[in-house]
Design a protein around this motif. Structure first.
Motif, PDB file in Angstrom:
ATOM      1  N   ASP A 148       8.836 -71.782  -0.912  1.00  0.00           N
ATOM      2  CA  ASP A 148       7.997 -70.588  -0.783  1.00  0.00           C
ATOM      3  C   ASP A 148       6.630 -70.745  -1.445  1.00  0.00           C
ATOM      4  N   ARG A 149       6.246 -71.977  -1.803  1.00  0.00           N
ATOM      5  CA  ARG A 149       4.935 -72.178  -2.421  1.00  0.00           C
ATOM      6  C   ARG A 149       4.387 -73.540  -2.018  1.00  0.00           C
ATOM      7  N   PHE A 150       3.084 -73.664  -2.192  1.00  0.00           N
ATOM      8  CA  PHE A 150       2.379 -74.852  -1.727  1.00  0.00           C
ATOM      9  C   PHE A 150       2.726 -76.083  -2.555  1.00  0.00           C
ATOM     10  N   ASN A 151       2.846 -77.204  -1.863  1.00  0.00           N
ATOM     11  CA  ASN A 151       2.983 -78.505  -2.509  1.00  0.00           C
ATOM     12  C   ASN A 151       2.221 -79.521  -1.651  1.00  0.00           C
ATOM     13  N   TYR A 152       1.328 -80.274  -2.283  1.00  0.00           N
ATOM     14  CA  TYR A 152       0.454 -81.153  -1.499  1.00  0.00           C
ATOM     15  C   TYR A 152       1.218 -82.244  -0.760  1.00  0.00           C
ATOM     16  N   ILE A 153       2.314 -82.744  -1.340  1.00  0.00           N
ATOM     17  CA  ILE A 153       3.080 -83.792  -0.664  1.00  0.00           C
ATOM     18  C   ILE A 153       3.737 -83.243   0.600  1.00  0.00           C
ATOM     19  N   LEU A 154       4.240 -82.021   0.532  1.00  0.00           N
ATOM     20  CA  LEU A 154       4.812 -81.403   1.727  1.00  0.00           C
ATOM     21  C   LEU A 154       3.718 -81.134   2.765  1.00  0.00           C
ATOM     22  N   TYR A 155       2.557 -80.733   2.300  1.00  0.00           N
ATOM     23  CA  TYR A 155       1.431 -80.500   3.200  1.00  0.00           C
ATOM     24  C   TYR A 155       1.029 -81.785   3.923  1.00  0.00           C
ATOM     25  N   PHE A 156       1.170 -82.911   3.267  1.00  0.00           N
ATOM     26  CA  PHE A 156       0.794 -84.198   3.862  1.00  0.00           C
ATOM     27  C   PHE A 156       1.776 -84.674   4.940  1.00  0.00           C
ATOM     28  N   GLN A 157       2.930 -84.024   5.081  1.00  0.00           N
ATOM     29  CA  GLN A 157       3.981 -84.569   5.937  1.00  0.00           C
ATOM     30  C   GLN A 157       3.677 -84.477   7.434  1.00  0.00           C
ATOM     31  N   GLU A 222     -14.221 -95.893   7.082  1.00  0.00           N
ATOM     32  CA  GLU A 222     -13.749 -96.942   8.002  1.00  0.00           C
ATOM     33  C   GLU A 222     -12.616 -96.456   8.913  1.00  0.00           C
ATOM     34  N   HIS A 223     -11.558 -95.892   8.292  1.00  0.00           N
ATOM     35  CA  HIS A 223     -10.381 -95.462   9.062  1.00  0.00           C
ATOM     36  C   HIS A 223     -10.001 -94.008   8.821  1.00  0.00           C
ATOM     37  N   GLY A 224     -10.678 -93.316   7.923  1.00  0.00           N
ATOM     38  CA  GLY A 224     -10.252 -91.967   7.573  1.00  0.00           C
ATOM     39  C   GLY A 224      -9.022 -91.986   6.693  1.00  0.00           C
ATOM     40  N   PHE A 225      -8.373 -90.842   6.570  1.00  0.00           N
ATOM     41  CA  PHE A 225      -7.245 -90.678   5.647  1.00  0.00           C
ATOM     42  C   PHE A 225      -5.885 -90.906   6.300  1.00  0.00           C
ATOM     43  N   ARG A 226      -5.850 -91.197   7.601  1.00  0.00           N
ATOM     44  CA  ARG A 226      -4.560 -91.289   8.289  1.00  0.00           C
ATOM     45  C   ARG A 226      -3.628 -92.331   7.662  1.00  0.00           C
ATOM     46  N   GLY A 227      -4.104 -93.555   7.507  1.00  0.00           N
ATOM     47  CA  GLY A 227      -3.261 -94.610   6.955  1.00  0.00           C
ATOM     48  C   GLY A 227      -2.769 -94.280   5.556  1.00  0.00           C
ATOM     49  N   PRO A 228      -3.664 -93.938   4.624  1.00  0.00           N
ATOM     50  CA  PRO A 228      -3.211 -93.576   3.279  1.00  0.00           C
ATOM     51  C   PRO A 228      -2.223 -92.411   3.265  1.00  0.00           C
ATOM     52  N   LEU A 229      -2.421 -91.403   4.125  1.00  0.00           N
ATOM     53  CA  LEU A 229      -1.475 -90.285   4.173  1.00  0.00           C
ATOM     54  C   LEU A 229      -0.121 -90.719   4.721  1.00  0.00           C
ATOM     55  N   ASN A 230      -0.113 -91.736   5.573  1.00  0.00           N
ATOM     56  CA  ASN A 230       1.161 -92.226   6.107  1.00  0.00           C
ATOM     57  C   ASN A 230       2.060 -92.795   5.021  1.00  0.00           C
ATOM     58  N   TRP A 231       1.478 -93.231   3.903  1.00  0.00           N
ATOM     59  CA  TRP A 231       2.312 -93.665   2.781  1.00  0.00           C
ATOM     60  C   TRP A 231       3.251 -92.536   2.351  1.00  0.00           C
ATOM     61  N   TYR A 232       2.756 -91.301   2.417  1.00  0.00           N
ATOM     62  CA  TYR A 232       3.527 -90.131   1.975  1.00  0.00           C
ATOM     63  C   TYR A 232       4.593 -89.712   2.985  1.00  0.00           C
ATOM     64  N   ARG A 233       4.529 -90.255   4.173  1.00  0.00           N
ATOM     65  CA  ARG A 233       5.410 -89.800   5.254  1.00  0.00           C
ATOM     66  C   ARG A 233       6.631 -90.686   5.422  1.00  0.00           C
ATOM     67  N   ASN A 234       6.921 -91.502   4.406  1.00  0.00           N
ATOM     68  CA  ASN A 234       8.031 -92.444   4.494  1.00  0.00           C
ATOM     69  C   ASN A 234       9.071 -92.259   3.390  1.00  0.00           C
ATOM     70  N   PHE A 235       9.108 -91.098   2.759  1.00  0.00           N
ATOM     71  CA  PHE A 235      10.066 -90.908   1.659  1.00  0.00           C
ATOM     72  C   PHE A 235      11.509 -91.117   2.112  1.00  0.00           C
ATOM     73  N   GLU A 236      11.861 -90.557   3.250  1.00  0.00           N
ATOM     74  CA  GLU A 236      13.237 -90.712   3.723  1.00  0.00           C
ATOM     75  C   GLU A 236      13.502 -92.157   4.143  1.00  0.00           C
ATOM     76  N   ARG A 237      12.575 -92.753   4.860  1.00  0.00           N
ATOM     77  CA  ARG A 237      12.730 -94.152   5.280  1.00  0.00           C
ATOM     78  C   ARG A 237      12.789 -95.077   4.055  1.00  0.00           C
ATOM     79  N   ASN A 238      11.957 -94.811   3.064  1.00  0.00           N
ATOM     80  CA  ASN A 238      11.994 -95.621   1.838  1.00  0.00           C
ATOM     81  C   ASN A 238      13.365 -95.539   1.181  1.00  0.00           C
ATOM     82  N   TRP A 239      13.900 -94.334   1.122  1.00  0.00           N
ATOM     83  CA  TRP A 239      15.201 -94.141   0.480  1.00  0.00           C
ATOM     84  C   TRP A 239      16.291 -94.903   1.245  1.00  0.00           C
TER      85      TRP A 239
END
Length: 313
Positions: A148-157, A222-239
Motif C-alpha cells: 500500500d505504499r511506494f517502493n522504488y524497486i517495485l516501481y522499476f519492475q 548512449e542507451h538510456g536507463f533500460r539496461g540498468p533497470l533490467n538488473w532490478y527485474r531479475n530477482f526471481e530469476r536470480n533466486w
C-alpha cells in the motif's frame, strides 16, 4: 584519470568496455560500479590504487555506456553479470585478484567471491551487505511489505515505465539522484512515480562537479536507463539460478563499508545484522556524515581503508 586506457572485450556474448590503469606488473584489482553510475564512479580510487602499484580494471557494466545493452530482461540476471567479469578475468589471464564493488557492483562482487573462491583472494564491498540466499525471492517479500505504499524497486519492475520517466531528462534525473538520496525513501502511494513530488534539483554536491556529472550523463545518453533497470527485474530469476549457492559462506578476508546516512542501511538492516554469520573474515566500517555514494562522498577515508586492507599480509 587521463592516463587510463580503454579496452573493449568480446566476452559472454557481449562487448564489455574496461578502463585500465596502473603498472602492468601490478596485482589486479577490479572495481565494479552500481546504479545509476558508471566506471567514472571510481575516479577517486583509480589513481590512488595505481599510485600504490596496483593494476586497476574498471568495467562499464553490462547495459551501461559503450558496453553492450541487450534488450532481453533475462540477459541481466546475476550469474550472467558474474560471467561477464569471470570471462574478462580469463581474457587478462588473472589467477588471483581483489574484487571491489559498490551497490549492484557489490552484489556481483559478493557472488563472484562465492563462485571464485580461489581466484578472488580478497573482497571489498560497499553499501550492499550479504547474508546468503533468501528462503524465497526478495521481490515477493517486498510486494508484501509495500502493498500500500511506494517502493522504488517495485516501481522499476514494469518494463518501459521507469525508463520513460528517467529518460525524459537524463541530467535532471542524475542530478536528483546525486543530490538527494532520500528520493529512494519517499513516503507516497504505491501507484506514484519515482520523481513525482520531487523538487527541482539544486546545486550539485561538492563531491560531484559538473564535469563529473557530464560523464554520467554521457553514459546514460548512449542507451538510456533500460539496461540498468533490467538488473532490478531479475530477482526471481536470480533466486532460482543461485540455488546451488544456498548455505555457502564468503570465506575470503572481506572489508565492508557503508555510510551512516545511506538509505540502503534502512532497507537492509536485518541483512547487516546477519552478515557476520555468512562472512567469517569480515571487517566492517560505518563512515560518518556519508550517504550512498560512499567512494566519492568520503574518498579520502575510503582510499585509506582500501589501501590499509590491501596492504596487510
Amino acid at each position: 584519470m587521463n592516463d587510463s586506457q580503454r579496452s573493449t572485450l568480446k566476452v559472454n556474448g557481449i562487448e564489455l568496455c574496461v578502463h585500465i590503469a596502473g603498472p602492468e606488473n601490478g596485482a589486479p584489482v577490479w572495481l565494479l560500479h552500481g546504479f545509476p553510475e558508471c566506471w567514472h564512479s571510481w575516479r577517486e580510487q583509480i589513481p590512488a590504487l595505481a599510485a600504490a602499484g596496483y593494476r586497476v580494471f574498471v568495467p562499464q557494466m553490462r547495459g551501461y555506456g559503450p558496453s553492450s545493452s541487450p534488450a532481453e530482461i533475462a540477459a541481466y540476471d546475476l550469474l550472467t553479470l558474474c560471467a561477464d567479469i569471470q570471462q574478462a578475468m580469463d581474457h587478462f589471464g588473472h589467477t588471483q585478484v581483489v574484487m571491489v564493488g559498490h551497490d549492484w557492483g557489490a552484489v556481483v562482487a559478493w557472488h563472484l567471491a562465492l563462485l571464485e573462491p580461489e581466484r578472488i583472494t580478497r573482497l571489498i564491498t560497499m553499501s550492499v551487505p550479504f547474508a546468503g540466499r533468501a528462503r524465497r525471492p526478495v521481490i515477493e517479500i517486498m510486494r508484501e511489505l509495500y502493498a500500500d505504499r511506494f517502493n522504488y524497486i517495485l516501481y522499476f519492475q514494469a518494463p518501459g515505465v521507469a525508463e520513460r520517466e528517467l529518460n525524459a531528462d537524463i541530467e535532471r534525473t542524475l542530478r536528483l539522484f546525486m543530490q538527494d538520496q532520500d528520493v529512494f525513501l519517499q513516503q507516497k502511494p504505491a501507484d506514484a512515480t519515482l520523481l513525482e513530488g520531487v523538487p527541482v534539483p539544486g546545486p550539485l554536491p561538492g563531491w560531484c562537479s559538473q564535469e563529473n556529472l557530464d560523464v554520467y550523463v554521457q553514459t546514460f545518453t548512449e542507451h538510456g536507463f533500460r539496461g540498468p533497470l533490467n538488473w532490478y527485474r531479475n530477482f526471481e530469476r536470480n533466486w532460482q539460478r543461485t540455488e546451488f549457492l544456498a548455505g555457502r559462506q564468503v570465506m575470503q578476508p572481506t572489508l565492508f563499508l557503508i555510510g551512516d546516512r545511506d538509505p540502503v542501511g534502512v532497507f537492509e538492516a536485518h541483512t547487516l545484522k546477519r552478515m557476520p554469520d555468512c562472512v567469517p573474515q569480515l571487517e566492517q566500517h560505518v563512515l560518518p556524515h556519508c550517504g550512498h555514494w560512499i567512494q566519492n562522498e568520503q574518498a579520502t577515508q575510503v582510499n585509506a581503508l582500501l589501501l590499509d586492507f590491501l596492504g596487510r599480509p
